[in-house]
Each structure stands twice: as structure tokens, then as C-alpha cells.
Design a protein around this motif. Structure first.
Motif, mmCIF file in Angstrom:
data_model
loop_
_atom_site.group_PDB
_atom_site.id
_atom_site.type_symbol
_atom_site.label_atom_id
_atom_site.label_comp_id
_atom_site.label_asym_id
_atom_site.label_seq_id
_atom_site.Cartn_x
_atom_site.Cartn_y
_atom_site.Cartn_z
ATOM 1 N N PRO A 96 0.790 -1.233 0.000
ATOM 2 C CA PRO A 96 0.000 0.000 0.000
ATOM 3 C C PRO A 96 0.825 1.288 0.000
ATOM 4 N N PHE A 97 2.116 1.213 0.407
ATOM 5 C CA PHE A 97 2.875 2.450 0.585
ATOM 6 C C PHE A 97 3.225 3.118 -0.739
ATOM 7 N N VAL B 251 3.959 2.160 8.281
ATOM 8 C CA VAL B 251 4.451 0.875 8.796
ATOM 9 C C VAL B 251 3.459 -0.243 8.483
ATOM 10 N N GLN B 252 3.996 -1.422 8.373
ATOM 11 C CA GLN B 252 3.212 -2.651 8.357
ATOM 12 C C GLN B 252 3.636 -3.467 9.570
ATOM 13 N N VAL B 253 2.666 -3.786 10.406
ATOM 14 C CA VAL B 253 2.961 -4.432 11.678
ATOM 15 C C VAL B 253 1.998 -5.594 11.911
ATOM 16 N N GLU B 254 2.343 -6.387 12.903
ATOM 17 C CA GLU B 254 1.404 -7.351 13.466
ATOM 18 C C GLU B 254 1.047 -6.867 14.862
ATOM 19 N N LEU B 255 -0.251 -6.827 15.145
ATOM 20 C CA LEU B 255 -0.739 -6.358 16.438
ATOM 21 C C LEU B 255 -1.292 -7.515 17.253
ATOM 22 N N TYR C 205 -5.499 3.863 9.996
ATOM 23 C CA TYR C 205 -5.357 2.420 10.211
ATOM 24 C C TYR C 205 -6.210 1.652 9.222
ATOM 25 N N ALA C 206 -5.594 0.674 8.569
ATOM 26 C CA ALA C 206 -6.295 -0.297 7.732
ATOM 27 C C ALA C 206 -5.956 -1.678 8.273
ATOM 28 N N ALA C 207 -6.965 -2.376 8.771
ATOM 29 C CA ALA C 207 -6.743 -3.691 9.367
ATOM 30 C C ALA C 207 -6.197 -4.665 8.316
ATOM 31 N N PRO C 208 -5.341 -5.600 8.723
ATOM 32 C CA PRO C 208 -5.000 -5.877 10.120
ATOM 33 C C PRO C 208 -3.763 -5.154 10.647
ATOM 34 N N GLY C 209 -2.938 -4.504 9.755
ATOM 35 C CA GLY C 209 -1.719 -3.937 10.317
ATOM 36 C C GLY C 209 -1.023 -2.877 9.484
ATOM 37 N N THR C 210 -1.758 -2.159 8.630
ATOM 38 C CA THR C 210 -1.161 -1.085 7.849
ATOM 39 C C THR C 210 -1.501 0.236 8.512
ATOM 40 N N ILE C 211 -0.465 0.989 8.900
ATOM 41 C CA ILE C 211 -0.673 2.190 9.702
ATOM 42 C C ILE C 211 0.194 3.331 9.166
ATOM 43 N N ALA C 212 -0.409 4.512 9.075
ATOM 44 C CA ALA C 212 0.339 5.753 8.868
ATOM 45 C C ALA C 212 0.082 6.624 10.075
#
Length: 516
Positions: free
Chosen positions: A51-52, A208-212, A232-239
Motif C-alpha cells: 500500500p505504501f 508501517v506494516q505491523v502485526e498487532l 489504520y487499515a486492518a490488520p496492520g497497515t498504519i500511517a
């Protein structure tokens, strides 16, 4: 190993990103010899994928790609890399048209009738990832025979009277002109001694792409908080944005740091169990004091940097390339008016300055605090009106761009509409050869004769159109900008003067004041 390159290229381009590749193709289309020097050995990066890597292409950029027969290729390639349906802005009943500091406007609010210089029909941006954009442009460059030398970043440059000598990757390359498309930290700009001024950052942005541990702890979408902003876009894409004066930009944030910032910005005690991908950015907004120093020119991020809010940077750079390419080529051929190349900076510097201010205005709206939230509420009310949504769409989509060319006709200085001609072709089809265009809806013999005087630089098309906005004729530059237009009786002398201004002196032609 130091290997001198004895060839003298017309143009050396530093940087094989979209701006450098597009510019290289423009120059090659006009018959110039070009080599592209790129610092990175490998053009691939996960940050260029979705997505970035997703970018919204503005109306002028879409038109540029169409006018060079690249739009369909881009659409096909990008379609195979569709935006995930999980993207927060995809989860809406109304079709979003864009945003200002995260405040959306929607297509059903926009009154395109307020743009009488544009044809009726669909208008808006399209989405494509950077990997697809670069791939399409690289393929075109290779088809045109352009040499792309990767792992060969510019180290030093030495201008002389009629050329520039560049040291890059242990090799020496000479060109009549050098164009820096080598990013915000441009070596070319610094080596040429061109100033770079603006405003320093207020925040560090993180993608970032993370696991929560608990993905449901965060609400999808964009949120302003007491400490910043996050999307936030689930499950782990965050700006997310942390107003720390850019303290952590150009760092490699680890899992612990990302978790700390996310907790601070969101106000929620989330746990990041794994960090998959991370990059940082800021709202630093700087612009080159000039876009040319002798035989060195700048385009794209080398000429201007700002936050990625609203996705304007790529579009701004590609607009630079489209504007510069034909002007530099005409200068190299020797048929350009003396001041043609000066018009590049005269036209593009104000556009860049306007985009930087647009970025700064969004930052002001994002700052934590009661004043910014009050201002946000007012902007939300305005953008929810028909006139407000239309204004923001005009700015975000780029449909309001107009160069001051000193002419009164409302279409002059604007992008020529893509008129559908009665023979089934469109105006954009006739611009794919990279030449100017005299569009004559009345098939007037005198206009045909005038265009013939610039036959090597201007194509002549005499054809009616299904809709022509009341015009009888128009002269269009190779970049698709309308240089002259008339709704009634055209003056041959005026048209000849304007054609000479943009395309140089014609062959064996004496100006006449005769009416057409």
C-alpha cells in the motif's frame, strides 16, 4: 575503474525515477541523445508496491500519460495490482474524490459546470503504485533506445562553456545539458550551487506494516488525537504523525519505537508483536531558488520537496518533465526562441510554490490542539458544501492549473480539452508525436498555409468535433498547453506572432495582419 565516456550526449539525466524516465522519453521522442544515471543498482523496493507505493494521479498527469500513449499500459499494469478492498477509504458507500488533511470530499458533491474550460464527462484521479508507474516508463525508455546506467550516481559535475562533465560510478560522462531528477537530497542541485529554501519539519511521519496483538483495538480510518494523527487499515497497515519537529526522520525505527509512537499518537495501549516494514517522512517544505544554473536544470524532488499529504509530489514532478522536455529539445535543435527555456522555471516555479503552501496548510490543520480542531470543524463544513467540494477537487485534481501566457482567452495557458473529433480520433492522439498542434475546426485554408510554415514543428488537424466549447481554432504546445485560441474570426498576424514565440521562426514566412 575510471573509464572516460567519449560520447557527448545532448542531455544527461541524473535519476531514473518517474520524473527522470518521463523526461528522458520526452527528449528522445524529439530526437535528442540521452543517458540516464541512477544511483540505485536495483530499482525494486517494497515501498514502491502497495500500500505504501500507491499514488493518486492527478488530471494533468493522466493527460500527460494519455498524450504519450502510456495511459492504457499503466491502467493494465496497475489493474493487476489492485488496491486492497480493506483500504479504509474503500469501505464507503459514496465515492471519495480526494482529501485535504484527511477531510474527504466526494464525487457526488462536485459541480464540474464551474469549470467551463473543460469538457463534460468524468473527471478525477486514478490510483497506481509506483512500481507500475516506473515499470511502464522504463519500458518506454528502453523502447526508445535510452541508456539507463544503474549503480551510477552522480558524484561531481564540472560545467564548461558548451557542456557539463559528470563523474558518476567511476566513469566520466559529458553532456550538453544536465538535468537533476535525483531527489530531495539532490547531488546535482548541491554541486551546481543552487539554493534550497523553505520551512523546517514539524513532525515525523511513519508508514508501517505491523502485526498487532489485538488488531481490533484500533478503529479503521483516519483519526486526529491529542498527540497527532493516525490512519489504520486492518490488520496492520498504519500511517501516523508525531509532532516532534522531525526528530526521527531518516532513522530505521524498530518495533519498540514504532509501538511507543503508536501508543502516544493513538492514546491506546496497543502491542506491536512484529514490525514487517517501516519508513519515515516529514513535512519539510523546501524549493530551489531557481530551476536552472547555466547548463544544469532541476526537475521533480530535486527542485521541490514537501510532505506526501494528498499525494501531490509525483504529479508535480511529472508536470515539470512534461513542461521541460520539449523546450530543452527545441533549444538543443536550435529552433527555440531565445527565452523559451526560461519559461520552464517561470511557469513551473509558481506551481511548485503553490503546492508547498497547500501542504503547509494541511499541516496547520493537523497540529494537536484546540485551535486546529476548531479550524478542522470549519473546513469540514466548507468541504461538505457543493462549492467547497468543487474548490478542493479543482486544487487536488489539478484541473485549475493555468500558466500566465499573457493572452486573454480563458483557455490559453490551460490544458487543451481532449476534443473528440468527427473522424473518431481525439486531440490527445494528435499530440503523441511530441509536436505542437494547430487545431482547426473550420478547415480554413489560410490556417493550413500558416501551419505549413512550421511543418517540422507543428501538426495541422482540420476536423470538426462533437463538442468544441465554442472555439473555432487553437494552437497547442507539445505539452498540451493551449498557446492561442479563438472563438470567432482569427487574426493571422497575431497567430503568427504567438507561434513564433513558442516554436521559433518559421521557414520563409513573412508575417501578415490579414484576417482569417
Amino acid at each position: 575503474m575510471h573509464r572516460p565516456d567519449t560520447a557527448l550526449y545532448d542531455v544527461i539525466i541524473a535519476g531514473a525515477g518517474p520524473v527522470g524516465l518521463f523526461l528522458a522519453s520526452e527528449l528522445r521522442l524529439a530526437g535528442c541523445s540521452v543517458t540516464v544515471l541512477e544511483k540505485a543498482q536495483d530499482p525494486h523496493s517494497p515501498l514502491k508496491d502497495q500500500p505504501f507505493g500507491l499514488r493518486g494521479l492527478s488530471v494533468p498527469t493522466i493527460e500527460c500519460f494519455d498524450r504519450r500513449d502510456l495511459l492504457n499500459d499503466l491502467k493494465v499494469r496497475a489493474a493487476g495490482r489492485n488496491t486492497p478492498a480493506s483500504a479504509h477509504w474503500m469501505q464507503q458507500q459514496r465515492r471519495p474524490g480526494g482529501h485535504f488533511a484527511g477531510i474527504q470530499f466526494f464525487h457526488d458533491q462536485i459541480d464540474s459546470a464551474q469549470w467551463p474550460y473543460r469538457l463534460s464527462g468524468p473527471t478525477g484521479s486514478i490510483a497506481a503504485d509506483m512500481a507500475s508507474i516506473e515499470a511502464v516508463l522504463a519500458i518506454r525508455a528502453e523502447m526508445l533506445g535510452i541508456e539507463i546506467r544503474r549503480g551510477c550516481g552522480v558524484e561531481t559535475l564540472e560545467p564548461s562553456g558548451d557542456h557539463v562533465t559528470v563523474e558518476a560510478g567511476g566513469e566520466t560522462t559529458r553532456g550538453r545539458w544536465l538535468v537533476g531528477c535525483d531527489g530531495g537530497r539532490s547531488t546535482v542541485r548541491k554541486a551546481a550551487g543552487i539554493g534550497f529554501t523553505g520551512t523546517d519539519p514539524e513532525f515525523t511521519g511513519y508508514s508501517v506494516q505491523v502485526e498487532l496483538a489485538d488488531p481490533a483495538a484500533l478503529r479503521p480510518g483516519r483519526h486526529y488525537t491529542a498527540s497527532g494523527m493516525y490512519t489504520y487499515a486492518a490488520p496492520g497497515t498504519i500511517a501516523m504523525v508525531d509532532f516532534d519537529d522531525g526528530a526521527f526522520h531518516r532513522t530505521e525505527p524498530g518495533r519498540d519505537h514504532v509501538e511507543t509512537v503508536l501508543r502516544k499518537v493513538s492514546g491506546i495501549d496497543v502491542t506491536v508483536t512484529a514490525l514487517r516494514l517501516a519508513t519515515t517522512w516529514t513535512d519539510r517544505a523546501y524549493q530551489a531558488t531557481n530551476y536552472r544554473e547555466g547548463r544544469v536544470l532541476l526537475a521533480g524532488d530535486a527542485a521541490h520537496i514537501h510532505s506526501p499529504l494528498g499525494g501531490q509530489g509525483l504529479n508535480l514532478g511529472l508536470g515539470d518533465a512534461m513542461n521541460l522536455g520539449w523546450k530543452l529539445a527545441a533549444t538543443i535543435r536550435g529552433d527555440a526562441p531565445d527565452d523559451l527555456l526560461d519559461s520552464y522555471a517561470n511557469e513551473r516555479h509558481p506551481v511548485g510554490a503553490q503546492i508547498l503552501d497547500w501542504s503547509r496548510a494541511q499541516v496547520a490543520l493537523m497540529r494537536p490542539g484546540a485551535s486546529s480542531r476548531a479550524l478542522e470543524a470549519i473546513i469540514r463544513d466548507l468541504i461538505d458544501t457543493r462549492d467547497g467540494a468543487t474548490y478542493f477537487a479543482e486544487r487536488v485534481w489539478g484541473v485549475g492549473i493555468r500558466y500566465d501566457l499573457g493572452e486573454s482567452h480563458p483557455l490559453v495557458g490551460r490544458s487543451v480539452p481532449d476534443f473528440e473529433l468527427l473522424d473518431g480520433s481525439r486531440v490527445n492522439h494528435h499530440l503523441r508525436n511530441g509536436r505542437g498542434l494547430l487545431l482547426d475546426f473550420g478547415a480554413n485554408a489560410l490556417l493550413r498555409a500558416l501551419a505549413a510554415r512550421w511543418g517540422d514543428r507543428i501538426s495541422y488537424v482540420a476536423e470538426g468535433a462533437t463538442e468544441r466549447l465554442g472555439m473555432k481554432a487553437a494552437l497547442v504546445r507539445p505539452d498540451g498547453v493551449t498557446a492561442w485560441a479563438c472563438d470567432a474570426k482569427a487574426d493571422l498576424g497575431e497567430l503568427a506572432q504567438i507561434a513564433t514565440r513558442w516554436f521559433g521562426k518559421p521557414k520563409d514566412f513573412t508575417q501578415s495582419a490579414s484576417g482569417v
